[in-house]
Design an enzyme around this catalytic site. Sequence first.
Site: not given
Length: 278
Positions: A138, A33
Site C-alpha cells: 500500500d 482531509r
Amino acid sequence: MYTARQLDRARQLAYLHSGIVLGSNKDIMIANRLDKLKRLVENDEIDAVLNAIEAGQEIELFISAFTTNKTNFFRESFHFEDLKDRVVKEAIENRSGLKIYCSASSTGEEPYSILMTLEYAKALYGALNINYSLLATDIDLQVLDKCQKGVYEYTKVGDDIPDWIKPSEYFKRRIHPEKNGEFLVKIKDHLQRKVQFQQFNLMTPTYPFKSCDFDVVFCRNVLIYFNQDDQNAILKKLFKTLRIGGTLYLGHSESPLGLTPYVERCGQNIFIKTKEFL
Ligand SMILES: C[S@@+](CC[C@H](N)C(=O)[O-])C[C@H]1O[C@@H](n2cnc3c(N)ncnc32)[C@H](O)[C@@H]1O
C-alpha cells in the site's frame, strides 16, 4: 473554511504524490482531509502545512490524510470463494506453489482474508505442504503499520467472516484494555509471518517485480481513485507481473479497460490472463 487556492494546492499535491484525482465536486472531501492533515502534522496554519508539503516535507502524513482506506474482511466474498474453489485447487492438482500479490492492502483485512482462505483450502484439500507467498503493499505507511500489528476489533471481524472460516483458527483473543466488554483479536503470529508487507506506490513508473511471476494479483477498489490513463498504465504494469493463466481480481466498479483483449472473464470481476499484452 479553505480558499479555492488552498483546495487546488491540495488537489495537485494529491495527484503528484499518489495519482489520486480529486475533482471539482470533491471540495468538501478535500476540506475534511486538510483538517485531518493539520491534526496529523500538529499545525493549524494550513498555508504553512501546504508550503512544507510542497517543499517535500511530511509527505507520508499527507498521503495518510488523503487516501481512502475503507476495507473489510472478505469484501466481495465471491473472490475468496473463487480463490479457494478454483485457484488453490488447480495449484494443488498441478503440484505448483502460489505467488500472490495484493496491491492495495489498506489496513490488512484483504491480505489476511487471502491468507485465511489459503490456509483453509490447504486443509480442505489435504495439501498442507503446498507453498505459497503473499506480498501485500500500500502507499500509506499508517495502514501498513496496522497491517503489521494485525489487531482488529472482534465485532467487525465477526460480522464479515463467512461461515466456512472459524475465527479461532486464525486469531488469538486479546481483551481491550480500555473498553469494557469489547475485545480485540490478533492474527496468530505464525500466520502473520507468512505475509510480507511493503510500501509501494502503484504510480511508480517501473515496477520492481519480475515479469510473469505472480499467479494471482488482487487490485481491488483502488483504480477508482485514478484517471483512466493512469488506470490503464497501472493495469498494464500489474499485468506484466502476472503469469499467463494467472488470475486478476478487480473491485466491483473497476474493469480491465485496455487489457480486455488479453483476458478471459471467469466470474464477477475475475479475469484470467490469456496472452501477453503487446
Ligand atoms: C479503498 S482502499 C481498498 C482496500 C482493499 N483493496 C479493498 O478492496 O478492501 C484503497 C487503498 O488504496 C491505497 N492507495 C491509494 N493510492 C495508492 C497508490 N498510488 N499506490 C498504492 N496504494 C494506493 C490507499 O492507501 C488505500 O489503502
